[in-house]
Scaffold this motif. Structure first.
Motif, PDB file in Angstrom:
ATOM      1  N   VAL A   1      17.685  49.881  39.918  1.00 45.42           N
ATOM      2  CA  VAL A   1      16.953  48.731  40.463  1.00 45.42           C
ATOM      3  C   VAL A   1      15.495  49.120  40.708  1.00 45.42           C
ATOM      4  O   VAL A   1      14.567  48.368  40.371  1.00 45.42           O
ATOM      5  CB  VAL A   1      17.611  48.226  41.764  1.00 45.42           C
ATOM      6  CG1 VAL A   1      16.715  47.198  42.457  1.00 45.42           C
ATOM      7  CG2 VAL A   1      18.977  47.616  41.470  1.00 45.42           C
TER       8      VAL A   1
ATOM      9  N   TRP B   1      15.647  57.195  52.079  1.00 42.15           N
ATOM     10  CA  TRP B   1      16.213  56.232  51.142  1.00 42.15           C
ATOM     11  C   TRP B   1      17.731  56.176  51.263  1.00 42.15           C
ATOM     12  O   TRP B   1      18.348  55.143  50.968  1.00 42.15           O
ATOM     13  CB  TRP B   1      15.803  56.571  49.716  1.00 42.15           C
ATOM     14  CG  TRP B   1      14.413  56.136  49.365  1.00 42.15           C
ATOM     15  CD1 TRP B   1      13.259  56.839  49.566  1.00 42.15           C
ATOM     16  CD2 TRP B   1      14.031  54.896  48.758  1.00 42.15           C
ATOM     17  NE1 TRP B   1      12.175  56.112  49.116  1.00 42.15           N
ATOM     18  CE2 TRP B   1      12.617  54.920  48.616  1.00 42.15           C
ATOM     19  CE3 TRP B   1      14.729  53.787  48.304  1.00 42.15           C
ATOM     20  CZ2 TRP B   1      11.908  53.878  48.049  1.00 42.15           C
ATOM     21  CZ3 TRP B   1      14.019  52.731  47.731  1.00 42.15           C
ATOM     22  CH2 TRP B   1      12.632  52.785  47.612  1.00 42.15           C
TER      23      TRP B   1
ATOM     24  N   LEU C   1      26.282  53.686  44.547  1.00 43.68           N
ATOM     25  CA  LEU C   1      25.144  52.899  45.020  1.00 43.68           C
ATOM     26  C   LEU C   1      23.826  53.631  44.809  1.00 43.68           C
ATOM     27  O   LEU C   1      22.785  52.997  44.596  1.00 43.68           O
ATOM     28  CB  LEU C   1      25.328  52.533  46.490  1.00 43.68           C
ATOM     29  CG  LEU C   1      26.346  51.405  46.711  1.00 43.68           C
ATOM     30  CD1 LEU C   1      26.745  51.301  48.163  1.00 43.68           C
ATOM     31  CD2 LEU C   1      25.770  50.081  46.221  1.00 43.68           C
ATOM     32  N   THR C   2      23.846  54.950  44.846  1.00 42.53           N
ATOM     33  CA  THR C   2      22.634  55.705  44.541  1.00 42.53           C
ATOM     34  C   THR C   2      22.213  55.461  43.100  1.00 42.53           C
ATOM     35  O   THR C   2      21.024  55.255  42.805  1.00 42.53           O
ATOM     36  CB  THR C   2      22.865  57.214  44.769  1.00 42.53           C
ATOM     37  OG1 THR C   2      23.128  57.447  46.146  1.00 42.53           O
ATOM     38  CG2 THR C   2      21.638  58.021  44.355  1.00 42.53           C
TER      39      THR C   2
ATOM     40  N   THR D   1      20.961  51.686  42.869  1.00 40.97           N
ATOM     41  CA  THR D   1      19.634  51.467  43.467  1.00 40.97           C
ATOM     42  C   THR D   1      18.542  52.185  42.677  1.00 40.97           C
ATOM     43  O   THR D   1      17.404  51.699  42.596  1.00 40.97           O
ATOM     44  CB  THR D   1      19.603  51.925  44.934  1.00 40.97           C
ATOM     45  OG1 THR D   1      20.028  53.291  45.033  1.00 40.97           O
ATOM     46  CG2 THR D   1      20.492  51.057  45.794  1.00 40.97           C
ATOM     47  N   SER D   2      18.881  53.329  42.064  1.00 31.45           N
ATOM     48  CA  SER D   2      17.893  54.038  41.246  1.00 31.45           C
ATOM     49  C   SER D   2      17.446  53.173  40.077  1.00 31.45           C
ATOM     50  O   SER D   2      16.250  53.083  39.764  1.00 31.45           O
ATOM     51  CB  SER D   2      18.472  55.360  40.732  1.00 31.45           C
ATOM     52  OG  SER D   2      18.680  56.274  41.777  1.00 31.45           O
TER      53      SER D   2
ATOM     54  N   ARG E   1      12.119  56.893  42.675  1.00 26.79           N
ATOM     55  CA  ARG E   1      11.416  56.539  43.899  1.00 26.79           C
ATOM     56  C   ARG E   1      10.009  57.141  43.935  1.00 26.79           C
ATOM     57  O   ARG E   1       9.086  56.544  44.459  1.00 26.79           O
ATOM     58  CB  ARG E   1      12.258  56.970  45.107  1.00 26.79           C
ATOM     59  CG  ARG E   1      13.576  56.182  45.189  1.00 26.79           C
ATOM     60  CD  ARG E   1      14.681  56.933  45.890  1.00 26.79           C
ATOM     61  NE  ARG E   1      15.953  56.224  45.836  1.00 26.79           N
ATOM     62  CZ  ARG E   1      16.776  56.241  44.787  1.00 26.79           C
ATOM     63  NH1 ARG E   1      16.474  56.949  43.712  1.00 26.79           N
ATOM     64  NH2 ARG E   1      17.901  55.554  44.806  1.00 26.79           N
TER      65      ARG E   1
ATOM     66  N   THR F   1      20.858  53.383  51.373  1.00 29.03           N
ATOM     67  CA  THR F   1      22.055  53.475  50.531  1.00 29.03           C
ATOM     68  C   THR F   1      23.329  53.427  51.371  1.00 29.03           C
ATOM     69  O   THR F   1      24.297  52.735  51.019  1.00 29.03           O
ATOM     70  CB  THR F   1      22.030  54.774  49.704  1.00 29.03           C
ATOM     71  OG1 THR F   1      20.829  54.818  48.930  1.00 29.03           O
ATOM     72  CG2 THR F   1      23.224  54.841  48.771  1.00 29.03           C
TER      73      THR F   1
ATOM     74  N   LEU G   1      24.084  50.021  52.468  1.00 32.54           N
ATOM     75  CA  LEU G   1      24.726  49.271  51.391  1.00 32.54           C
ATOM     76  C   LEU G   1      26.192  49.657  51.246  1.00 32.54           C
ATOM     77  O   LEU G   1      27.028  48.817  50.902  1.00 32.54           O
ATOM     78  CB  LEU G   1      23.982  49.523  50.073  1.00 32.54           C
ATOM     79  CG  LEU G   1      22.572  48.917  49.976  1.00 32.54           C
ATOM     80  CD1 LEU G   1      21.851  49.447  48.739  1.00 32.54           C
ATOM     81  CD2 LEU G   1      22.647  47.390  49.935  1.00 32.54           C
TER      82      LEU G   1
END
Length: 215
Positions: free
Chosen positions: A79, A54, A72-73, A76-77, A150, A58, A61
């Protein structure tokens, strides 16, 4: 990030998680596990030989947005947590803590971990990251405050599709790795080694962690 099998309390709501007892053990175990998990992510990234699956996405990105890995971690978490809604997954206290603390602790660790000066040192970082990830992830899961964002996506897809964990995990991880590579994410032999070796180490540490909670 590699997926792991949530512990028995992973699917109960936050209040029962708090009422499950042994908070003096479980809460420190939760936070130490998450902070250590972030350190593990930073260590393999700093090795320059790859990243967790994953994290390839990241880091892709990062290349596109210029934001930090940790920021970003976290983004995205959350999201991924939005994807829990149609899957009817229930986040736990540890789920939210995971979404916030891993990215923050990784960003801090990346500021202090020195860059490896040669290839043997790079591989030493990878091996240490694999052992650290297995240990700290088992601590977090063993605290039984809910699965990570995740992991919950994986278990939710397992439930609605009826497909086994291996298939769902492979599809998810291959998909995010490919997207990450296309965006310039860091992929390398360390990514492959982590995917192949983290399972046995995780099961070993996880059994010890669960035993500590039950005794």
């Amino acid at each position: 990030m590699p997926q792991s099998t949530p512990a028995p309390l992973a699917h109960i709501t936050p209040l029962p998680q708090l009422k499950a007892g042994k908070l003096a053990i479980r809460l420190p175990q939760l936070f130490i596990g998450l902070i250590g998990f972030g350190f593990s992510c930073a260590l393999i990234i700093e090795s320059g030989l790859g990243a967790m699956s994953w994290d390839v996405l990241t880091l892709g990105l990062v290349e596109k947005t210029g934001l930090s890995y940790g920021a970003l971690t976290v983004i995205t978490s959350f999201v991924v947590l939005l994807l829990w809604i149609p899957l009817k997954e229930m986040p736990g206290l540890g789920t939210i803590a995971n979404a916030v603390l891993v990215g923050i602790s990784a960003d801090i660790a990346l500021r202090f971990i020195p860059a490896p000066s040669n290839l043997p040192m790079q591989w030493a970082y990878v091996i240490l990251a694999i052992l650290a990830f297995s240990f700290f992830d088992a601590l977090y899961i063993g605290a039984q405050f809910g699965s990570g964002p995740r992991d919950g996506l994986m278990t939710g897809l397992m439930r609605i599709t009826g497909k086994p964990a291996g298939i769902i995990r492979t599809v998810l991880e291959v998909t995010v790795v490919i997207i990450g590579i296309l965006m310039g994410g860091q992929f390398g032999p360390g990514t492959i080694l982590l995917s192949l070796t983290v399972g046995p180490h995780h099961r070993l540490f996880s059994s010890q962690s669960h035993r500590a909670i039950r005794t």
